[in-house]
Design a protein around this motif. Structure first.
Motif, PDB file in Angstrom:
ATOM      1  N   GLY A   1       0.794  -1.221   0.000  1.00 15.45           N
ATOM      2  CA  GLY A   1       0.000   0.000   0.000  1.00 15.45           C
ATOM      3  C   GLY A   1       0.831   1.276   0.000  1.00 15.45           C
ATOM      4  O   GLY A   1       0.482   2.232   0.668  1.00 15.45           O
ATOM      5  N   ARG A   2       1.937   1.281  -0.732  1.00 21.57           N
ATOM      6  CA  ARG A   2       2.809   2.472  -0.748  1.00 21.57           C
ATOM      7  C   ARG A   2       2.394   3.461  -1.824  1.00 21.57           C
ATOM      8  O   ARG A   2       1.984   3.074  -2.912  1.00 21.57           O
ATOM      9  N   ASN A   3       2.567   4.746  -1.526  1.00 20.01           N
ATOM     10  CA  ASN A   3       2.425   5.746  -2.580  1.00 20.01           C
ATOM     11  C   ASN A   3       3.789   5.932  -3.264  1.00 20.01           C
ATOM     12  O   ASN A   3       4.782   5.322  -2.857  1.00 20.01           O
ATOM     13  N   GLU A   4       3.820   6.771  -4.287  1.00 18.83           N
ATOM     14  CA  GLU A   4       5.043   6.869  -5.102  1.00 18.83           C
ATOM     15  C   GLU A   4       6.259   7.314  -4.287  1.00 18.83           C
ATOM     16  O   GLU A   4       7.346   6.758  -4.410  1.00 18.83           O
ATOM     17  N   ALA A   5       6.064   8.321  -3.434  1.00 18.54           N
ATOM     18  CA  ALA A   5       7.184   8.830  -2.638  1.00 18.54           C
ATOM     19  C   ALA A   5       7.717   7.729  -1.716  1.00 18.54           C
ATOM     20  O   ALA A   5       8.933   7.606  -1.502  1.00 18.54           O
ATOM     21  N   GLU A   6       6.797   6.935  -1.183  1.00 21.77           N
ATOM     22  CA  GLU A   6       7.227   5.860  -0.276  1.00 21.77           C
ATOM     23  C   GLU A   6       7.957   4.756  -1.026  1.00 21.77           C
ATOM     24  O   GLU A   6       8.950   4.198  -0.526  1.00 21.77           O
ATOM     25  N   LYS A   7       7.468   4.437  -2.201  1.00 21.84           N
ATOM     26  CA  LYS A   7       8.153   3.410  -3.000  1.00 21.84           C
ATOM     27  C   LYS A   7       9.589   3.845  -3.278  1.00 21.84           C
ATOM     28  O   LYS A   7      10.528   3.057  -3.165  1.00 21.84           O
ATOM     29  N   ALA A   8       9.744   5.118  -3.639  1.00 24.13           N
ATOM     30  CA  ALA A   8      11.082   5.626  -3.946  1.00 24.13           C
ATOM     31  C   ALA A   8      11.958   5.562  -2.696  1.00 24.13           C
ATOM     32  O   ALA A   8      13.129   5.180  -2.759  1.00 24.13           O
ATOM     33  N   HIS A   9      11.383   5.917  -1.542  1.00 26.43           N
ATOM     34  CA  HIS A   9      12.158   5.876  -0.300  1.00 26.43           C
ATOM     35  C   HIS A   9      12.591   4.442   0.013  1.00 26.43           C
ATOM     36  O   HIS A   9      13.762   4.191   0.318  1.00 26.43           O
ATOM     37  N   ASP A  10      11.669   3.513  -0.058  1.00 26.64           N
ATOM     38  CA  ASP A  10      11.995   2.111   0.249  1.00 26.64           C
ATOM     39  C   ASP A  10      13.099   1.599  -0.679  1.00 26.64           C
ATOM     40  O   ASP A  10      14.039   0.935  -0.235  1.00 26.64           O
ATOM     41  N   ALA A  11      12.960   1.915  -1.951  1.00 27.53           N
ATOM     42  CA  ALA A  11      13.951   1.424  -2.920  1.00 27.53           C
ATOM     43  C   ALA A  11      15.336   1.966  -2.579  1.00 27.53           C
ATOM     44  O   ALA A  11      16.331   1.246  -2.613  1.00 27.53           O
ATOM     45  N   LYS A  12      15.371   3.225  -2.167  1.00 24.50           N
ATOM     46  CA  LYS A  12      16.643   3.847  -1.823  1.00 24.50           C
ATOM     47  C   LYS A  12      17.248   3.164  -0.595  1.00 24.50           C
ATOM     48  O   LYS A  12      18.428   2.791  -0.593  1.00 24.50           O
ATOM     49  N   VAL A  13      16.438   2.959   0.420  1.00 23.78           N
ATOM     50  CA  VAL A  13      16.951   2.347   1.649  1.00 23.78           C
ATOM     51  C   VAL A  13      17.409   0.916   1.389  1.00 23.78           C
ATOM     52  O   VAL A  13      18.452   0.483   1.881  1.00 23.78           O
ATOM     53  N   LEU A  14      16.639   0.183   0.597  1.00 23.18           N
ATOM     54  CA  LEU A  14      17.002  -1.209   0.328  1.00 23.18           C
ATOM     55  C   LEU A  14      18.334  -1.307  -0.396  1.00 23.18           C
ATOM     56  O   LEU A  14      19.098  -2.251  -0.180  1.00 23.18           O
ATOM     57  N   ALA A  15      18.612  -0.334  -1.249  1.00 24.86           N
ATOM     58  CA  ALA A  15      19.856  -0.391  -2.022  1.00 24.86           C
ATOM     59  C   ALA A  15      21.073   0.008  -1.194  1.00 24.86           C
ATOM     60  O   ALA A  15      22.207  -0.294  -1.553  1.00 24.86           O
ATOM     61  N   GLU A  16      20.850   0.663  -0.057  1.00 27.30           N
ATOM     62  CA  GLU A  16      21.972   1.082   0.791  1.00 27.30           C
ATOM     63  C   GLU A  16      22.455  -0.068   1.664  1.00 27.30           C
ATOM     64  O   GLU A  16      21.734  -1.037   1.884  1.00 27.30           O
ATOM     65  N   SER A  17      23.676   0.065   2.169  1.00 25.63           N
ATOM     66  CA  SER A  17      24.051  -0.831   3.265  1.00 25.63           C
ATOM     67  C   SER A  17      24.683   0.030   4.347  1.00 25.63           C
ATOM     68  O   SER A  17      25.259   1.085   4.072  1.00 25.63           O
ATOM     69  N   PHE A  18      24.527  -0.382   5.576  1.00 29.27           N
ATOM     70  CA  PHE A  18      25.135   0.374   6.675  1.00 29.27           C
ATOM     71  C   PHE A  18      25.983  -0.532   7.552  1.00 29.27           C
ATOM     72  O   PHE A  18      27.191  -0.391   7.616  1.00 29.27           O
ATOM     73  N   LEU A  19      25.369  -1.502   8.210  1.00 27.57           N
ATOM     74  CA  LEU A  19      26.136  -2.345   9.129  1.00 27.57           C
ATOM     75  C   LEU A  19      27.037  -3.301   8.345  1.00 27.57           C
ATOM     76  O   LEU A  19      26.648  -3.816   7.301  1.00 27.57           O
TER      77      LEU A  19
END
Ligand code: FAD
Ligand code: SF4
Lengths: 235, 573
Positions: free
Chosen positions: A44-62
């Motif tokens: 149930g994501r809107n466009e801005a949320e989809k873009a945010h999720d995609a960005k976070v998923l592509a990152e790595s931190f730990l």
């Protein structure tokens, strides 16, 4: 899933906590393959949320060491029992790996907390925390797991452990396994017709007659309502 | 960049698709008008899977439903935006505070609102006559009653006929039975001598037509109902208006900047920015209905300056933005030992409380004016991010130790699950001319539109009311068998009074009245300064009762729409 296997998949960003990955090239620094595009099934994501999720998923931190330490801690905090698996069985480290990327405010306390823990275990045993024996690990945890009883110089450790306890439990009880363990029975279509009789009895309570008379007769819930001019329901 | 002109002239342009905009759309399109609805957010329909969050499990969200800057009340809540809107800031005057909750989507905040649907009573329209403070409405309960009746029947609300003086009954569907923690509350309220009655929520416990289903008790109205069994503006007003063959054209992602006017000062349409390509358009309309929510509408009016309306459209009185007020709020929670180790069963119920306490001291002399109602929460709800934090803090009360690790934590969480009852007061504040929003000329949003700056402070009245709430909460919770949690907030913390705006009942920015010098609209929500502009959100409220505002927004929007149709027929507009 074994803790090790699960961690491996976590690091390559593969099937983790409901994540799907299209393309399966591991994301290592030297890798020149086409980068994978991690995606989530819709929720149930809107466009801005989809873009945010995609960005976070592509990152790595730990990093690998940090994730392994988290996995060790998660299972100390919530081990398996006869009926249910441990926190890592419920993929809590995967959840924490995501949350730390998604909530930047978690990054410093988690990274710094792990470093504090290693520094402390190095002083005691000349070993990183995750490499200590189970006995040594638990002894360290005992010194930082009980707020109010912690030695002043160990307070940073207590803060970190409290954060890890919270994340572990919330990760577990929001997983499929944890919800089963908790016994939550809702989130499905049903008909609410009051507190079960035996529960009322157990609590020494009963519905007042006048109150019940006002309540919905569930056999009529699909009938179309009609009123008289005063507002009295006819159906 | 050039403004792109619409080739067509619409009969009515409606700005905003929330409660007020939805009602205007329904009534005006059914009266045969050619209607354009301009909504700043994207399309939303909870029945379509791509928008659906209802019946999803926490693990379907990688953040387990946690709140974010993109959805303040969490991943599954049906409000895009919230306390924060990316690219659309607002400011606060130094030393004052206002929290502004906005949802940007078709249906506005009616997608996730609490569905508490209360009529104002006869006293609520005439508070000045009682306590000498603020102002009376130019209309009374009898003017609005026929419309409350119609709203009840069109939209559906459950409740019970109680015959309480200032809590008018309506055309109710039967309420659901109380849950277990609500039974404890009833017990406590009875002991404390405080009334408690079935709550009044716009949820269909029984069908009212063939287009909408009846409630299947998932407890998730805030996620929007795929069966359309609760009220939201899209599902219950705008979609039906379209299906009934009305001429409704929907412009989503259309951010209205200003109302345009001609040499006589009459509105000619609106200018809006299409957020998808950032281009500015002019949409021509014979009549403009503003329903962008009280503060957004004030912002549009104040930004609509022309030689005739030099201080902003409708603002010859200087009152646009003034008398902004929100409900008061305070809360307290208690741990109920008898609710430990509960037997598990599905008690989701409807998406809101099944019982509540209406204000009971209208006839008593107190050290503060006006009153509040009490809402109740608790139960064995679905976990989401945050569940399980501080898993055994309640050991402080029962005598165990706090913290630790291991399998015992599981037992702690399970033992305390569903053992806390919370109650919240929602009260009436006294509107102040000096509490207002205005244009901040130093700041624009990403569309280049000057933003709002808020100036808001509570008075002693609200603080004293919060004190009374706290005293009542202690009494009722203890009488319910509860052990109070946390400290009782004292004077230093204004007795736990929420910051202005936090209860999300902001109203009053374009208040109605007979006197053009002290009000913005007449008693039919029509601007004094431009007869073809109406305000149909909560801006025209003279005072916000302790009743949540939406049922009154809906009734007044219907009433204003009927008046608008009549005036067009008489060729007065
Ligand atoms: C968590 C929560 C719980 C609530 N619970 C209750 C409750 O139980 N009972 C109750 O009565 N009320 C409740 N409310 C309040 C209720 O939601 C509002 O009173 C109601 O939605 C207001 O309706 P409205 O039409 O004025 O505005 P909104 O519903 O806010 O709709 C305004 C619409 O206008 C759009 N808009 C704004 N500016 C522009 C622009 N410049 N151009 C184009 N479009 C624009 C917005 O995107 C939005 O869609 C609650 C609110 C919240 C947030
Ligand atoms: S509680 Fe009922 S009305 Fe609300 S979302 Fe669930 S099914 Fe729909």
């Amino acid at each position: 899933m074994k803790r090790r296997d699960s961690l491996k998949t976590l690091l390559v960003g593969s099937v983790a906590g409901g994540l799907m990955v299209s393309g399966c090239a591991p994301r290592t620094e030297k890798d020149t393959n086409v980068p994978e595009v991690p995606q989530l099934p819709g929720y149930g994501r809107n466009e801005a949320e989809k873009a945010h999720d995609a960005k976070v998923l592509a990152e790595s931190f730990l990093n690998e060491h940090e994730l392994e330490t988290i996995a060790v801690l998660c299972d100390i905090i919530l081990p398996s029992n006869a009926e249910f698996g441990s926190a890592t069985d419920a993929e809590v480290p995967e959840f924490i790996a995501f949350i730390v990327k998604d909530m930047p405010r978690q990054q410093l306390p988690i990274r710094g907390g792990i470093a504090w823990l290693d520094n402390h275990s190095n002083k005691l045993h000349n070993l990183a925390f995750k490499a200590c024996s189970e006995e040594q690990q638990k002894a360290i945890c005992d010194s930082i797991a009980w707020p109010g009883k912690t030695a002043p110089e160990l307070i940073p450790g207590e803060r970190f452990f409290t954060r890890m306890r919270n994340l572990t439990l919330t990760g577990y009880f929001t997983s499929e396994m944890g919800i089963k363990d908790l016994g939550y029975e809702g989130n499905r279509p049903g008909v609410w017709d009051g507190v079960p009789d035996e529960v009322l009895k157990e609590h020494g309570l009963s519905y007042e007659k006048e109150w019940l008379a006002k309540c919905i007769d569930q056999s009529k819930r699909t009938e179309i309502a009609q009123w008289d001019e005063e507002g009295n329901l006819l159906t | 960049m050039q403004v792109i002109n619409s080739s067509k002239t619409y009969d009515v342009a409606i700005v905003g698709s929330g409660a007020g905009g939805g009602m205007a759309t329904k009534i005006l399109s059914e009266a045969g008008f050619d209607v354009a609805v301009l909504e700043a957010g994207p399309f939303f329909d909870p029945a379509q899977d791509e928008y659906r969050t209802q019946l999803r499990w926490p693990w379907e969200s990688p953040r387990r439903g946690a709140s974010s800057d993109r959805r303040s009340f969490g991943d599954f809540d049906a409000a895009y935006g919230g306390w924060n809107l990316e690219g659309e800031p607002y400011t606060e005057a130094p030393g004052t505070r206002f929290a502004w909750f906005r949802s940007r989507m078709l249906g506005g905040r009616t997608n996730h609102w609490g569905r508490i649907s209360l009529r104002f009573g006869p006293l609520d329209f005439k508070r000045k006559s009682i306590d000498g403070l603020g102002d009376n409405w130019p209309i009374g309960y009898d003017d609005v009653k026929p419309y409350y009746d119609k709203v009840d029947k069109l939209i559906g609300v459950f409740g019970s006929r109680e015959n309480i003086k200032n809590e008018p009954d309506g055309f109710f569907l039967p309420p659901p039975k109380p849950r277990l923690h609500e039974m404890y509350y009833i017990k406590g309220a009875r002991k404390a001598g405080i009334p408690v009655i079935p709550s009044r929520l716009s949820i269909l416990t029984q069908r009212i037509n063939n287009q909408r289903g009846s409630c299947f008790y998932c407890g998730q109205c805030n996620r929007g109902c795929s069966a359309y069994a609760d009220f939201s503006s899209g599902t219950c007003l705008i979609f039906p208006a379209q299906k009934n063959g009305g001429k409704v054209e929907l412009f989503t992602n259309a951010m209205v900047r200003e109302v345009t006017t001609n040499a006589e000062g009459k509105a000619t349409g609106v200018n809006y920015i299409n957020k998808l390509d950032r281009k500015e358009h002019h949409l021509k309309a014979k009549i403009v209905v503003l329903a962008a929510s009280a503060c957004s509408t004030a912002r549009i009016l104040l930004n609509s300056k022309s030689s005739i309306h030099s201080d902003g459209l409708g603002n010859s009185s200087g009152m646009v933005g003034r008398y902004l007020h929100d409900s008061t709020g305070a809360s307290r929670a208690a741990f109920v030992p008898e609710l430990m180790n509960r037997k598990r069963y599905n008690e989701d119920g409807v998406g809101g409380m099944h019982v509540y306490t209406p204000w009971w001291l209208n006839d008593k002399k107190l050290d503060f004016p006006r009153g509040y109602h009490i809402e109740v929460w608790g139960g064995m709800g679905m976990p989401s991010y945050g569940f399980g934090f501080n898993p055994n803090d309640l050991n402080k009360i029962t005598g165990g130790s706090i913290g630790g690790y291991g399998d015992g934590l599981r037992d702690d969480v399970k033992k305390y699950y569903g053992a806390v009852i919370g109650i919240s007061g929602r009260g009436e504040s006294v509107p102040q001319k000096d509490n207002y929003c205005e244009i901040d000329h130093d700041v624009v949003d990403e569309w280049g539109i000057p933003v709002l700056k808020f100036n808001y402070k509570w008075t002693e009245h609200e603080v004293k009311q919060a004190k009374h709430m706290q005293d009542t909460f202690e009494e009722v919770l203890e009488a319910s068998g509860g052990i109070l949690m946390g400290d009782k907030p004292g004077k230093d913390r204004d007795y736990g009074l929420t910051a202005p705006g936090e209860i999300i009942h902001e109203v009053g920015t374009t208040r109605m009245g007979k006197n053009k010098q002290t009000s913005v609209t007449n008693e039919y929500n029509q601007l004094h300064d431009a007869e073809n502009v109406f305000v149909m959100d909560a801006g025209p409220f003279v005072s916000q009762a302790d009743k949540n505002p939406t049922w009154t927004i809906l009734a007044l929007a219907w009433r204003a729409s009927d008046y608008l149709v009549e005036q067009v027929k008489k060729r007065n507009i």
